[in-house]
Design a protein around this motif. Structure first.
Motif, short mmCIF file in Angstrom:
data_model
loop_
_atom_site.label_atom_id
_atom_site.label_comp_id
_atom_site.label_asym_id
_atom_site.label_seq_id
_atom_site.Cartn_x
_atom_site.Cartn_y
_atom_site.Cartn_z
N GLY A 234 -55.02 24.67 21.34
CA GLY A 234 -55.55 26.12 21.84
C GLY A 234 -55.49 26.94 20.58
N GLY B 179 -50.62 29.07 27.60
CA GLY B 179 -51.41 29.66 26.71
C GLY B 179 -50.46 31.37 26.88
N ARG C 298 -58.20 28.61 17.89
CA ARG C 298 -58.85 29.96 18.21
C ARG C 298 -58.78 29.99 16.32
#
Length: 142
Positions: free
Chosen positions: A75, A21, A79
């Motif tokens: 991720g 991240g 998103r």
């Protein structure tokens, strides 16, 4: 039992994957994936040496780079999926595992027919192709 110790090369990737991240936020999804797959490519090239410690380090770099890239990608998919995050995630995972299935079959054939060096070259080419595919990715607007 001694052969099972090779799985310790995954330990560094287990420690670094939670940083995905931060990598994605700092560099963006495209650059983050390109950077982490570059780490994996460096690891692949280390597999061409007959020196066991270098091979083990290369295996660790491959795990670190690919695990980070996979985490960034997962991720990113969650998103940017506008309406159906579950379907987007499912399609991504189906593609991921289908690609692994096809890739392992192809690499097995390459190794049997052309040897280890060619197998590594094919893997490097696949990761370069992945970096090219990742380049247009952009961070979602908040």
């Amino acid at each position: 039992m001694a052969l099972g110790l090779v799985y310790f090369v995954f330990l560094p990737s287990m420690l670094t994957t939670p940083l995905a991240g931060r990598v994605a936020r700092r560099f963006g999804p495209a650059s983050g994936i390109v950077l982490t797959l570059g780490i994996a490519i460096a690891g692949l090239l280390a597999l061409l040496t007959p020196n066991l410690p270098i091979v083990l380090a290369g295996m660790a770099l491959i795990a670190i780079g690919t695990f980070l890239a996979q985490a960034i990608t997962t991720g990113h998919v969650s998103r940017v999926a506008a309406r159906d995050k579950a379907a987007a995630s499912g399609i991504y995972l189906a593609s991921y595992y289908s690609g692994g299935l096809v890739g392992s079959f192809v690499l097995g054939q390459v190794y049997d027919r052309l040897g280890w060096t060619t197998c590594v070259i094919v893997l490097v080419a696949a990761l370069i192709a992945a970096t090219i595919i990742a380049r247009p990715l952009t961070a979602p607007r908040v």
